[in-house]
Write a protein that holds these residues in place. Structure first.
Motif, PDB file in Angstrom:
ATOM      1  N   ASN A 216       0.845  -1.181   0.000  1.00  0.00           N
ATOM      2  CA  ASN A 216       0.000   0.000   0.000  1.00  0.00           C
ATOM      3  C   ASN A 216       0.886   1.238   0.000  1.00  0.00           C
ATOM      4  O   ASN A 216       2.086   1.145  -0.251  1.00  0.00           O
ATOM      5  N   TYR A 217       0.299   2.371   0.333  1.00  0.00           N
ATOM      6  CA  TYR A 217       1.041   3.627   0.357  1.00  0.00           C
ATOM      7  C   TYR A 217       0.996   4.230   1.756  1.00  0.00           C
ATOM      8  O   TYR A 217       0.055   3.996   2.515  1.00  0.00           O
ATOM      9  N   GLU A 218       2.018   5.008   2.061  1.00  0.00           N
ATOM     10  CA  GLU A 218       2.051   5.720   3.334  1.00  0.00           C
ATOM     11  C   GLU A 218       2.326   7.186   3.064  1.00  0.00           C
ATOM     12  O   GLU A 218       3.254   7.527   2.326  1.00  0.00           O
TER      13      GLU A 218
ATOM     14  N   ASN B 196      -8.524  -6.147  -7.921  1.00  0.00           N
ATOM     15  CA  ASN B 196      -8.433  -5.102  -6.887  1.00  0.00           C
ATOM     16  C   ASN B 196      -7.829  -3.806  -7.429  1.00  0.00           C
ATOM     17  O   ASN B 196      -7.057  -3.128  -6.737  1.00  0.00           O
ATOM     18  N   ALA B 197      -8.158  -3.480  -8.664  1.00  0.00           N
ATOM     19  CA  ALA B 197      -7.579  -2.287  -9.276  1.00  0.00           C
ATOM     20  C   ALA B 197      -8.651  -1.542 -10.064  1.00  0.00           C
ATOM     21  O   ALA B 197      -9.559  -2.143 -10.632  1.00  0.00           O
ATOM     22  N   SER B 198      -8.500  -0.215 -10.105  1.00  0.00           N
ATOM     23  CA  SER B 198      -9.424   0.648 -10.842  1.00  0.00           C
ATOM     24  C   SER B 198      -8.723   1.177 -12.086  1.00  0.00           C
ATOM     25  O   SER B 198      -7.620   0.755 -12.448  1.00  0.00           O
ATOM     26  N   HIS B 199      -9.355   2.144 -12.732  1.00  0.00           N
ATOM     27  CA  HIS B 199      -8.788   2.755 -13.940  1.00  0.00           C
ATOM     28  C   HIS B 199      -7.463   3.454 -13.636  1.00  0.00           C
ATOM     29  O   HIS B 199      -6.652   3.656 -14.538  1.00  0.00           O
ATOM     30  N   GLY B 200      -7.249   3.816 -12.373  1.00  0.00           N
ATOM     31  CA  GLY B 200      -6.038   4.541 -11.993  1.00  0.00           C
ATOM     32  C   GLY B 200      -4.874   3.664 -11.598  1.00  0.00           C
ATOM     33  O   GLY B 200      -3.973   4.122 -10.893  1.00  0.00           O
TER      34      GLY B 200
ATOM     35  N   LEU C 206      -2.198   2.709 -13.074  1.00  0.00           N
ATOM     36  CA  LEU C 206      -0.880   3.223 -13.448  1.00  0.00           C
ATOM     37  C   LEU C 206      -0.315   4.174 -12.394  1.00  0.00           C
ATOM     38  O   LEU C 206       0.883   4.161 -12.127  1.00  0.00           O
ATOM     39  N   ALA C 207      -1.168   4.970 -11.755  1.00  0.00           N
ATOM     40  CA  ALA C 207      -0.690   6.023 -10.853  1.00  0.00           C
ATOM     41  C   ALA C 207      -0.850   5.673  -9.380  1.00  0.00           C
ATOM     42  O   ALA C 207      -0.007   6.043  -8.565  1.00  0.00           O
ATOM     43  N   TYR C 208      -1.942   4.982  -9.001  1.00  0.00           N
ATOM     44  CA  TYR C 208      -2.162   4.749  -7.572  1.00  0.00           C
ATOM     45  C   TYR C 208      -2.726   3.366  -7.265  1.00  0.00           C
ATOM     46  O   TYR C 208      -3.297   3.151  -6.203  1.00  0.00           O
ATOM     47  N   GLY C 209      -2.556   2.410  -8.179  1.00  0.00           N
ATOM     48  CA  GLY C 209      -2.944   1.037  -7.883  1.00  0.00           C
ATOM     49  C   GLY C 209      -2.025   0.413  -6.849  1.00  0.00           C
ATOM     50  O   GLY C 209      -0.980   0.980  -6.483  1.00  0.00           O
ATOM     51  N   GLU C 210      -2.394  -0.770  -6.350  1.00  0.00           N
ATOM     52  CA  GLU C 210      -1.549  -1.459  -5.378  1.00  0.00           C
ATOM     53  C   GLU C 210      -0.131  -1.583  -5.941  1.00  0.00           C
ATOM     54  O   GLU C 210       0.057  -1.967  -7.100  1.00  0.00           O
ATOM     55  N   PRO C 211       0.897  -1.267  -5.145  1.00  0.00           N
ATOM     56  CA  PRO C 211       2.268  -1.278  -5.670  1.00  0.00           C
ATOM     57  C   PRO C 211       2.664  -2.588  -6.340  1.00  0.00           C
ATOM     58  O   PRO C 211       3.291  -2.574  -7.408  1.00  0.00           O
TER      59      PRO C 211
END
Length: 704
Positions: free
Chosen positions: A42-44, A660-664, A666-671
């Motif tokens: 994920n992101y922090e 578990n991914a949306s249209h985004g 490329l930029a903010y999907g699960e790493p």
């Protein structure tokens, strides 16, 4: 030791700075910094405090993994922010002097879009509320574990229950299907945490802003059957509670901002894919456009994978209320421009510019800006810039037929103070390739902008395979920003060509709107003309080995290209569109988006004419369709249809479904999915090369 080339896993080493905010005295700044975490996939995002001279910096560590939206109290002693540390997303307060934090709110469904009252006694924010109820909170004696379990139960019940909708727009990519919760404004007492709900109704509210005298909150709100992402009208409500007044009702409007003298309200309107800046009297009335002399769009439209989430940017005022500042996209660059309130002074002045993509900025109302930005050789910086009139330039309009007089613009103002060393260590390890810009004459004698990224470790006299990369939108643009995916292809020995065909933003309204009703027409010609121009101009490009990839609109264009030409040895179509008929009824932004792009001509015959699926029997190119399963912008059925028809006809096609991914993605999907995505693209194209790249030419090993 020599540097190494880029690998997909470098994603875990990038740092993305954003959302700076200045203290009232201009001496301190707080900003967000986001990283991708391997351990929890994920992101922090943490907050950092620095002085504006760049002499000291410290992390404002909180137990949450998402600490965002920092805002200074009027006296500069306290910072409020939103954190997911406990009870979901709540308002936290930080005492700057002793570095102590505590949680102020316990809203059952979280809070966002927070702002301080001018006297510092209240914080206003937006809270999801059940349309039939008042804003709900967790009880004082409810433990964090109990609250977390309740949150999980709420989500579980929603996921497992039947869903009924009566609005045209009922879903949002990256969020999901619309719940019964409606966003409303609350006023929170800073000393006690007690709150009052100021707005009610069945329509969401967005982007609250408080007047200088503290009497009113202006906000944008969408009505039924309007797309939430585009907002709608401008309203205001008294901070003491009372009736809501409609101030502006003509075009989709967003991001209201009061002038310091309290007389005016500035905001953006969206018209024909362009954002313009308008002002009205604070009490409503006729609107006046300040940006008539700036034909490009007033938002960040540059396309890159080096940004976590975009944050909306309000118009920002000078302290004397004489000027309004905004972020514009022009010819692949993001620049901060100044617009005058004087009706006889309509010249647009570029305050901060050059070859960069500005993500976010803060302004003290005088001469100081804090800017988060990227360049072609740096993923993300944050810096203080002092503006001097001698460093500014007057905006000059360029006609689509006019040649590009300048291909490279140095950063200006020249002097800046770095506030963070984001990404500097990583860049000491990497070979970073900088693109070369070029321009060419295409259809209608229009001038088109393009970029070529050389292969890493390129050897003179050799020919290299080419990847033609097509951006999404179609109204985004390629520009002067670091792009991890492109550096990765360069590391594997490819030259990357990327182009801003008509339909792209940043080249004027006529240019942006030229694609309407002509998808796959002159936009395709622009792209192919650009490819041919690059092949003629750069002798290291192997015209016999050209692959193509694209996402969203770029995925549509890949599908369109492989149904109309066989010149590519491989193609990757991501988050694509293949059938405009089903896109009209399934996308979260349709039918309005399809109606806009096809100028209202949405009969089946027209939509099928522009659908790659209608020509699917012409596909001969090896094709990979890569699509996110939770994509609500371009739903996965678009790829499913194209895949099934090609496969049934015996074509060479692969289908990669990303869970578990949306249209985004490329930029903010699960790493991990982002890494997997990059590997899938590289492997598919590499295995179809006619002439494999010589071993060692693009090694990822460190040299001795």
């Amino acid at each position: 030791m020599s540097n190494r080339t880029t690998i997909p896993e470098d994603l875990y080493k990038f740092e993305w700075p954003s959302s700076p905010t200045l203290s009232p005295d201009g001496q301190l700044a707080i900003y967000e910094k986001t990283i991708a975490c391997l351990e929890n996939n994920n992101y922090e995002t943490q907050l950092y405090l620095t002085d504006t001279k760049g002499n000291s910096r410290r992390i404002l560590k909180n137990s949450g993994t998402s600490n965002v939206e920092p805002i200074w109290s009027p006296d500069g002693k306290t910072v409020a922010f939103v954190s997911n540390a406990v009870y979901g997303r709540q308002v936290w307060l930080l005492n700057i002097k002793d570095d102590e934090t505590y949680c102020l709110t316990r809203f059952r469904h979280g809070i966002s879009s927070i702002i301080w009252s001018p006297n510092g006694k209240k914080i206003y924010g937006v809270v999801p509320v059940d349309a039939e109820k008042e804003a709900e909170v967790f009880t004082e004696n409810q433990s964090v574990d109990d609250a977390n379990n309740e949150i999980l139960q709420i989500h579980k019940e929603w996921d497992e229950s039947a869903k009924r909708f009566n609005r045209l727009y009922y879903k949002n990519d990256g969020i999901g299907l619309q719940t019964s919760l409606i966003r409303q404004i609350v006023a929170i007492d800073v000393s006690t945490g007690a709150f009052e709900q100021l707005t009610r109704g069945t329509n969401d509210v967005f982007e609250p802003t408080v007047s200088a005298d503290g009497r009113y909150i202006a906000f944008s709100s969408n009505r039924e059957n309007e797309i939430k992402q585009f907002c709608g009208q401008i309203y205001r409500v008294p901070t003491s509670g009372g009736e809501v007044d409609l101030l502006y009702d003509h075009l989709p409007s967003s991001s209201p901002s009061y002038s310091p003298d309290g007389k005016w309200l500035a905001f953006f309107v969206t018209e024909s894919c362009q954002k313009r800046l308008l002002v009205i009297n604070a009490n409503g009335g006729e609107a006046r456009c300040l940006s008539e002399q700036y034909p490009d769009t007033l938002c960040d439209m540059n396309f890159t994978d080096m940004r976590y989430l975009k944050s909306p940017l309000r118009p920002q005022w000078s302290k004397n209320s004489q000027y309004v500042y905004a972020l514009g996209t022009r010819e692949g660059r993001n620049e901060i421009i100044r617009l005058s309130m004087d009706p006889f002074q309509n010249q647009v002045v570029v305050i901060i510019g050059g070859d960069r993509t500005i993500f976010h900025y803060a302004y003290d109302g005088d001469k100081t800006f804090v800017v988060a930005y990227s360049t072609v050789n740096h993923p993300g910086k944050i810096a203080v810039i002092k503006v001097d009139e001698s460093d500014t330039i007057e905006f000059q309009h360029r006609d689509p037929k006019e040649e590009f007089s300048i291909t490279s613009v140095p950063l200006f103002p020249e002097v800046e103070v770095r506030l963070d060393d984001c990404n500097d260590q990583l860049l000491t390890e990497l070979i970073v390739v900088e693109p070369e810009t070029f321009s060419y004459q295409s259809e209608d004698d229009w001038q088109i902008q393009g970029f070529v990224l050389k292969p890493a470790n390129m050897e003179a006299g050799r020919k290299y395979p080419v990847l033609l990369d097509i951006h999404g939108g179609p109204h985004s643009s390629y520009g002067f920003s670091y792009f991890h995916q492109m550096q990765l292809f360069a590391a594997h020995g490819y030259a990357v060509i990327y182009i801003n065909p008509r339909g792209s933003s940043g080249f004027g309204k006529e240019f942006t709107n030229a694609v309407h009703g002509d998808y796959g027409g002159k936009d395709m010609t622009d792209i192919l003309n650009g490819l041919d121009k690059a092949l003629r101009q750069f002798d290291y490009l192997d015209g016999n080995q050209v692959a193509v990839n694209g996402i969203s609109y770029g995925g549509f264009m890949v599908n369109w290209l492989v149904t109309h030409t066989n010149r590519f040895f491989a193609a990757v179509s991501e988050g694509c569109i293949s059938n405009w008929v089903s896109m009209y009824g399934t996308s979260d932004i349709s039918p309005l988006f399809v109606e806009q792009e096809f100028q209202g001509k949405t009969d089946f015959e027209t939509l099928l004419k522009f659908s790659p699926l209608s020509y699917v029997d012409q596909v001969k190119t090896p094709l990979m369709l890569l699509h996110s399963e939770n994509d609500l912008r371009c739903p996965i059925e678009q790829a499913e249809q194209f895949y099934s028809h090609i496969k049934r006809r015996g074509g060479e096609v692969e289908f990669v479904r990303m869970p578990n991914a949306s249209h985004g993605l490329l930029a903010y999907g699960e790493p991990r999915l982002r890494v997997e995505r990059l590997n899938a693209m590289i492997n598919f194209i590499n295995t179809r090369l006619l002439k494999p790249i010589k071993a060692g030419a693009c090694t990822n090993e460190r040299g001795g």
